[in-house]
Design an enzyme around this catalytic site. Structure first.
Site, PDB file in Angstrom:
ATOM      1  N   SER A 111       0.841  -1.190   0.000  1.00  0.00           N
ATOM      2  CA  SER A 111       0.000   0.000   0.000  1.00  0.00           C
ATOM      3  C   SER A 111       0.874   1.237   0.000  1.00  0.00           C
ATOM      4  O   SER A 111       2.002   1.220   0.500  1.00  0.00           O
ATOM      5  CB  SER A 111      -0.896   0.005   1.234  1.00  0.00           C
ATOM      6  OG  SER A 111      -1.439   1.284   1.472  1.00  0.00           O
ATOM      7  N   SER A 112       0.344   2.327  -0.537  1.00  0.00           N
ATOM      8  CA  SER A 112       1.090   3.588  -0.555  1.00  0.00           C
ATOM      9  C   SER A 112       1.311   4.151   0.840  1.00  0.00           C
ATOM     10  O   SER A 112       2.110   5.079   1.015  1.00  0.00           O
ATOM     11  CB  SER A 112       0.359   4.622  -1.413  1.00  0.00           C
ATOM     12  OG  SER A 112      -0.951   4.848  -0.927  1.00  0.00           O
ATOM     13  N   CYS A 113       0.645   3.592   1.854  1.00  0.00           N
ATOM     14  CA  CYS A 113       0.846   4.083   3.223  1.00  0.00           C
ATOM     15  C   CYS A 113       2.222   3.715   3.767  1.00  0.00           C
ATOM     16  O   CYS A 113       2.591   4.136   4.863  1.00  0.00           O
ATOM     17  CB  CYS A 113      -0.246   3.573   4.156  1.00  0.00           C
ATOM     18  SG  CYS A 113      -0.108   1.834   4.577  1.00  0.00           S
ATOM     19  N   TYR A 140       0.042  -1.052  10.104  1.00  0.00           N
ATOM     20  CA  TYR A 140      -0.105  -1.694   8.784  1.00  0.00           C
ATOM     21  C   TYR A 140       1.092  -1.346   7.897  1.00  0.00           C
ATOM     22  O   TYR A 140       1.648  -2.210   7.210  1.00  0.00           O
ATOM     23  CB  TYR A 140      -1.409  -1.232   8.140  1.00  0.00           C
ATOM     24  CG  TYR A 140      -1.685  -1.856   6.792  1.00  0.00           C
ATOM     25  CD1 TYR A 140      -2.130  -3.168   6.693  1.00  0.00           C
ATOM     26  CD2 TYR A 140      -1.508  -1.129   5.619  1.00  0.00           C
ATOM     27  CE1 TYR A 140      -2.388  -3.742   5.459  1.00  0.00           C
ATOM     28  CE2 TYR A 140      -1.765  -1.690   4.383  1.00  0.00           C
ATOM     29  CZ  TYR A 140      -2.209  -2.999   4.307  1.00  0.00           C
ATOM     30  OH  TYR A 140      -2.453  -3.565   3.069  1.00  0.00           O
ATOM     31  N   LYS A 144       3.929  -3.845   6.091  1.00  0.00           N
ATOM     32  CA  LYS A 144       4.136  -3.884   4.643  1.00  0.00           C
ATOM     33  C   LYS A 144       5.560  -3.487   4.262  1.00  0.00           C
ATOM     34  O   LYS A 144       6.129  -4.038   3.313  1.00  0.00           O
ATOM     35  CB  LYS A 144       3.112  -2.990   3.944  1.00  0.00           C
ATOM     36  CG  LYS A 144       1.701  -3.564   3.963  1.00  0.00           C
ATOM     37  CD  LYS A 144       1.650  -4.903   3.238  1.00  0.00           C
ATOM     38  CE  LYS A 144       0.301  -5.569   3.299  1.00  0.00           C
ATOM     39  NZ  LYS A 144       0.266  -6.868   2.612  1.00  0.00           N
TER      40      LYS A 144
END
Length: 320
Positions: A111-113, A140, A144
């Site tokens: 994810s871009s987070c 999260y 990742k």
């Protein structure tokens, strides 16, 4: 493009989720005939021994990791332990088994987070670990990031085809519309729809409406995964997005128009906005030949149509 065998066995972890379903559909459309999936009831990806046994028996040539514990600001903020531990267990078990069993290609979805909250815009892949993360989804993101680094290490040390794809905010058919755990766009669709059916009540949304967000239809991500299956990409990490963003206020107005809601939008500024802007630089993957195709408004209309057709089923799921 490599000499692609359409009958090679491809295991899609998380094939029952929104992303996994989209990847399955995209591969079937391209006439891949040997797709493999297991529900979480049949295979708990958090259990290392079970994962290793399953993959050693099935012997997939390619593994696509679309399995994750996911959610929006509320879920990330309320369940940090689960978001960190479960996601690390899932991805680490899959990555280790894929490495140990000499799986030909591993595609890790994140994810871009993973990028810093205040990263320069648009965010390039080289922004990773250059600053502090957004606190509301830190658990999260850390999970990742560890997966990205594992794949990078395996690629660097052992020259294996392990690739990480980092999509921006996703939406589409089979999304999560639970208001407690969903992301912003599906939550908006549900809120505006329910307000419309309740005499066009006002819709209360979190924050100021000023943050900028990029949205990618899940079918476009699925095509990026197919592209990665069919090509040996030269690096380990790629952003997947549209390269365009929109304010949350503008997004709300589009959703309001598509759903037909005629009430007022009320912004609850006591609630957090999250990251002020999060636009991905997608030039690396674009230069290799993949680009997003689905227009945002068209994608939202398509998603709203799916939501309306599945409201009863979704209601039953939430009751359970």
């Amino acid at each position: 493009m490599n000499n692609v065998k359409k009958n090679q066995k491809i295991y899609i972890a998380g094939h029952n989720g929104m992303v996994g379903k989209a990847i399955w559909r995209a591969l079937e459309k391209e006439e891949y005939t040997n797709l493999l999936g297991r529900s979480s009831n049949a295979l708990d990806l958090r259990k290392q021994e079970d994962v290793h046994m399953f993959l050693s028996e099935e012997k997939p040539e390619i593994i696509i990791d679309a399995a994750a514990v996911v959610g929006g600001i509320v879920a990330n903020n309320d369940y940090p332990y689960q978001f960190l531990m479960d996601n690390m267990l899932i991805q680490n078990n899959l990555i280790k088994a894929a490495f140990d069993l000499n799986v030909k290609k591993f595609i890790f979805l994140g994810s871009s987070c993973i990028y810093p909250k205040l990263a320069p815009q648009p965010i390039g892949e080289d922004s990773l670990l250059s600053g502090k993360l957004e606190p509301t989804n830190e658990s999260y993101a850390v999970a990742k990031i560890s997966g990205v680094k594992l794949c990078e290490a395996i690629r660097k040390q052992f020259n294996r085809d392990f690739v990480s794809l980092m999509p921006t905010n996703l939406f589409g058919s089979f999304d999560n519309f639970d208001l407690k755990t969903s992301h912003v766009l599906p939550a908006m669709l549900r809120k505006f729809h329910e307000a419309k059916t309740n005499n066009h009540d006002d819709v209360v949304l979190w924050g100021t409406g000023t943050p900028m967000r990029e949205f990618l239809h899940v079918d476009d991500l699925a095509k990026a995964v197919v592209f990665t299956v069919e090509n040996e990409l030269p690096e380990s990490l790629y952003n997947i997005g549209t390269g365009k963003d929109i304010s949350i206020k503008e997004l709300a107005e589009i959703v309001q128009e598509i759903t037909g809601h005629e009430g007022q939008i009320v912004w609850d500024t006591s609630k957090p906005d999250g990251t002020p802007r999060k636009l991905l630089n997608v030039s690396k993957i674009n230069n290799l030949g993949w680009k997003a195709k689905i227009d945002l408004r068209d994608g939202i209309s398509k998603t709203y149509k799916w939501y309306c057709e599945n409201i009863e089923r979704l209601r039953k799921v939430s009751i359970k």
